[in-house]
Design a protein around this motif. Structure first.
Motif, PDB file in Angstrom:
ATOM      1  N   SER A  13       2.028   9.140  -3.006  1.00  0.00           N
ATOM      2  CA  SER A  13       1.173  10.186  -3.982  1.00  0.00           C
ATOM      3  C   SER A  13       0.267  10.922  -3.040  1.00  0.00           C
ATOM      4  O   SER A  13      -0.079  12.086  -3.325  1.00  0.00           O
ATOM      5  CB  SER A  13       0.158   9.160  -4.786  1.00  0.00           C
ATOM      6  OG  SER A  13       1.180   8.406  -5.825  1.00  0.00           O
ATOM      7  N   LEU A  14      -0.489  10.392  -2.130  1.00  0.00           N
ATOM      8  CA  LEU A  14      -1.385  11.160  -1.227  1.00  0.00           C
ATOM      9  C   LEU A  14      -0.496  12.515  -0.590  1.00  0.00           C
ATOM     10  O   LEU A  14      -0.770  13.511  -0.362  1.00  0.00           O
ATOM     11  CB  LEU A  14      -2.016  10.443  -0.234  1.00  0.00           C
ATOM     12  CG  LEU A  14      -3.101   9.438  -0.786  1.00  0.00           C
ATOM     13  CD1 LEU A  14      -3.519   8.449   0.414  1.00  0.00           C
ATOM     14  CD2 LEU A  14      -4.469  10.391  -1.111  1.00  0.00           C
ATOM     15  N   GLU A  15       0.451  12.113  -0.035  1.00  0.00           N
ATOM     16  CA  GLU A  15       1.616  13.118   0.598  1.00  0.00           C
ATOM     17  C   GLU A  15       1.930  14.092  -0.388  1.00  0.00           C
ATOM     18  O   GLU A  15       1.725  15.374  -0.133  1.00  0.00           O
ATOM     19  CB  GLU A  15       2.646  12.494   1.226  1.00  0.00           C
ATOM     20  CG  GLU A  15       3.391  13.411   1.905  1.00  0.00           C
ATOM     21  CD  GLU A  15       4.825  12.625   2.798  1.00  0.00           C
ATOM     22  OE1 GLU A  15       5.362  13.386   3.414  1.00  0.00           O
ATOM     23  OE2 GLU A  15       4.950  11.474   2.508  1.00  0.00           O
ATOM     24  N   LEU A  56       3.715  -5.618  -4.073  1.00  0.00           N
ATOM     25  CA  LEU A  56       2.778  -5.118  -3.043  1.00  0.00           C
ATOM     26  C   LEU A  56       3.462  -3.997  -2.331  1.00  0.00           C
ATOM     27  O   LEU A  56       2.552  -2.880  -1.971  1.00  0.00           O
ATOM     28  CB  LEU A  56       2.567  -6.265  -1.917  1.00  0.00           C
ATOM     29  CG  LEU A  56       1.604  -7.195  -2.323  1.00  0.00           C
ATOM     30  CD1 LEU A  56       1.825  -8.253  -1.208  1.00  0.00           C
ATOM     31  CD2 LEU A  56       0.026  -6.610  -2.204  1.00  0.00           C
ATOM     32  N   ALA A  57       4.792  -3.787  -2.235  1.00  0.00           N
ATOM     33  CA  ALA A  57       5.569  -2.871  -1.841  1.00  0.00           C
ATOM     34  C   ALA A  57       5.315  -1.538  -2.699  1.00  0.00           C
ATOM     35  O   ALA A  57       5.044  -0.449  -2.250  1.00  0.00           O
ATOM     36  CB  ALA A  57       7.096  -3.036  -1.751  1.00  0.00           C
ATOM     37  N   TRP A  58       5.387  -1.831  -3.805  1.00  0.00           N
ATOM     38  CA  TRP A  58       4.846  -0.743  -4.960  1.00  0.00           C
ATOM     39  C   TRP A  58       3.745  -0.246  -4.818  1.00  0.00           C
ATOM     40  O   TRP A  58       3.360   1.374  -4.566  1.00  0.00           O
ATOM     41  CB  TRP A  58       4.939  -1.247  -6.347  1.00  0.00           C
ATOM     42  CG  TRP A  58       4.555  -0.103  -7.398  1.00  0.00           C
ATOM     43  CD1 TRP A  58       4.812   1.172  -7.626  1.00  0.00           C
ATOM     44  CD2 TRP A  58       3.313  -0.298  -8.394  1.00  0.00           C
ATOM     45  NE1 TRP A  58       4.415   1.688  -8.658  1.00  0.00           N
ATOM     46  CE2 TRP A  58       3.282   0.725  -9.093  1.00  0.00           C
ATOM     47  CE3 TRP A  58       2.435  -1.353  -8.413  1.00  0.00           C
ATOM     48  CZ2 TRP A  58       2.308   0.692 -10.139  1.00  0.00           C
ATOM     49  CZ3 TRP A  58       1.443  -1.387  -9.711  1.00  0.00           C
ATOM     50  CH2 TRP A  58       1.477  -0.098 -10.302  1.00  0.00           C
ATOM     51  N   THR A  59       2.353  -0.981  -4.419  1.00  0.00           N
ATOM     52  CA  THR A  59       1.102  -0.413  -4.190  1.00  0.00           C
ATOM     53  C   THR A  59       1.032   0.326  -3.016  1.00  0.00           C
ATOM     54  O   THR A  59       0.458   1.499  -2.933  1.00  0.00           O
ATOM     55  CB  THR A  59       0.005  -1.634  -4.410  1.00  0.00           C
ATOM     56  OG1 THR A  59       0.326  -2.260  -3.161  1.00  0.00           O
ATOM     57  CG2 THR A  59       0.238  -2.270  -5.413  1.00  0.00           C
ATOM     58  N   GLN A  60       1.894   0.008  -1.721  1.00  0.00           N
ATOM     59  CA  GLN A  60       2.005   0.709  -0.772  1.00  0.00           C
ATOM     60  C   GLN A  60       2.656   1.966  -0.851  1.00  0.00           C
ATOM     61  O   GLN A  60       2.045   2.998  -0.341  1.00  0.00           O
ATOM     62  CB  GLN A  60       2.238  -0.127   0.398  1.00  0.00           C
ATOM     63  CG  GLN A  60       1.822  -1.416   0.791  1.00  0.00           C
ATOM     64  CD  GLN A  60       0.121  -1.017   1.432  1.00  0.00           C
ATOM     65  OE1 GLN A  60       0.126  -0.157   1.952  1.00  0.00           O
ATOM     66  NE2 GLN A  60      -0.456  -2.154   0.999  1.00  0.00           N
ATOM     67  N   LEU A  61       3.509   1.959  -1.518  1.00  0.00           N
ATOM     68  CA  LEU A  61       4.329   3.032  -1.755  1.00  0.00           C
ATOM     69  C   LEU A  61       3.740   4.250  -2.514  1.00  0.00           C
ATOM     70  O   LEU A  61       3.379   5.367  -2.327  1.00  0.00           O
ATOM     71  CB  LEU A  61       5.793   2.789  -2.313  1.00  0.00           C
ATOM     72  CG  LEU A  61       6.829   2.111  -1.586  1.00  0.00           C
ATOM     73  CD1 LEU A  61       7.852   1.474  -2.681  1.00  0.00           C
ATOM     74  CD2 LEU A  61       7.585   3.085  -0.681  1.00  0.00           C
ATOM     75  N   HIS A  62       3.074   3.750  -3.617  1.00  0.00           N
ATOM     76  CA  HIS A  62       2.406   4.667  -4.584  1.00  0.00           C
ATOM     77  C   HIS A  62       1.277   5.183  -3.738  1.00  0.00           C
ATOM     78  O   HIS A  62       1.140   6.646  -3.849  1.00  0.00           O
ATOM     79  CB  HIS A  62       2.092   3.958  -5.870  1.00  0.00           C
ATOM     80  CG  HIS A  62       1.132   4.569  -6.645  1.00  0.00           C
ATOM     81  ND1 HIS A  62       1.923   5.809  -7.190  1.00  0.00           N
ATOM     82  CD2 HIS A  62      -0.100   4.643  -7.132  1.00  0.00           C
ATOM     83  CE1 HIS A  62       0.809   6.459  -8.266  1.00  0.00           C
ATOM     84  NE2 HIS A  62      -0.352   5.706  -8.224  1.00  0.00           N
ATOM     85  N   GLY A  63       0.367   4.421  -2.981  1.00  0.00           N
ATOM     86  CA  GLY A  63      -0.692   5.132  -2.285  1.00  0.00           C
ATOM     87  C   GLY A  63      -0.256   6.117  -1.425  1.00  0.00           C
ATOM     88  O   GLY A  63      -0.949   7.294  -1.258  1.00  0.00           O
ATOM     89  N   SER A  64       0.646   5.752  -0.515  1.00  0.00           N
ATOM     90  CA  SER A  64       0.982   6.779   0.640  1.00  0.00           C
ATOM     91  C   SER A  64       1.655   7.786   0.171  1.00  0.00           C
ATOM     92  O   SER A  64       1.595   8.938   0.375  1.00  0.00           O
ATOM     93  CB  SER A  64       1.735   6.053   1.651  1.00  0.00           C
ATOM     94  OG  SER A  64       2.212   6.729   2.802  1.00  0.00           O
TER      95      SER A  64
END
Length: 251
Positions: free
Chosen positions: A215-217, A205-213
């Motif tokens: 990657s957008l930045e 879950l940390a990976w999905t949150q990290l990747h999403g945020s």
């Protein structure tokens, strides 16, 4: 020591491969994966096209090397952050924020390399199988943090699925054991299984949150908006810490 023992030919080969990779990274930084052109690299180095293929078998072979290097560098950055954060009396929640910020910092400093490992660099490219272990090394430091948690209802379904994954794939259990041995000290007991599943669910879950945020930045999607990328990522980590019952934030 190993480098010192290499002969002149081996050292020259290593130096030439490193120069090829540096030029390839420059191309990626300028134009993304589709800008990677071995013929242009050969021309800049004063090599013929066939000569370049003595160092890399083709475009995909060069991409494989760049991706392996990027994962290894990212994993090293995360390991250093984990070691620094573990010193002193910082709580688990604070250490989660430290790791998340280390991940973000590396990605922002190396945006072309981050996008290389988190996206599809060129159409039709398939990463080598050994990148799986390298990707797990990047996320490994999150495992011991979530092994201490008490997952709540919001993540219960994810924990159940991670429990099934652990039972079905021995390599996943070995990954958890390598980074969070305390979570699987007694893996066949209900308590041991619960800690391992919590560790795995939290890391995923940390990976999905990290990747999403992140990657957008990195892609510039936050331009013109009022928030900082770090503020947004911090909020994600707080919600995740709450969901896993990690130690309470300071008042």
């Amino acid at each position: 020591m190993e480098r010192a023992q290499q002969g002149p030919r081996a050292r020259y080969r290593e130096q030439t491969r490193a120069e090829i990779k540096d030029l390839a990274l420059r191309q990626l930084a300028e134009g993304g994966g589709t800008a990677l052109a071995l013929t242009r690299i050969a021309k800049e180095m004063g090599l013929s096209g066939p000569a370049l293929y003595r160092y890399f078998a083709g475009r995909d072979d060069l991409l494989n090397a760049l991706i392996r290097d990027a994962y290894d560098d990212a994993a090293a950055a995360m390991a250093r952050a984990a070691a620094r954060s573990a010193k002193g009396s910082r709580g688990v929640r604070a250490r989660l924020h430290d790791l998340a910020e280390a991940y973000r910092t590396w990605a922002i400093a190396e945006p072309h390399r981050y996008l290389l490992i988190q996206g599809a660099p060129v159409p039709g490219y398939v990463a080598p199988a050994d990148t799986l272990e390298r990707a797990r090394a990047v996320l490994g430091p999150f495992l011991p943090l979530f092994a201490t948690g008490s997952p709540g209802p919001a993540v219960a379904a994810t924990v159940d699925e991670m429990t099934a994954w652990l039972a079905a794939d021995g390599t996943v259990g070995a990954w958890v054991a390598r980074y969070a041995p305390e979570a699987v000290g007694t893996p066949d007991t209900p308590a041991g299984e619960a800690r391992a599943a919590s560790a795995l669910a939290g890391a995923v879950l940390a990976w999905t949150q990290l990747h999403g945020s992140v990657s957008l930045e990195v892609a510039g999607q936050f331009a013109g908006m009022a928030h900082r990328g770090g503020t947004l990522l911090g909020a994600h980590m707080e919600m995740l810490a709450d969901a896993f019952g990690l130690d309470q934030a300071p008042a």
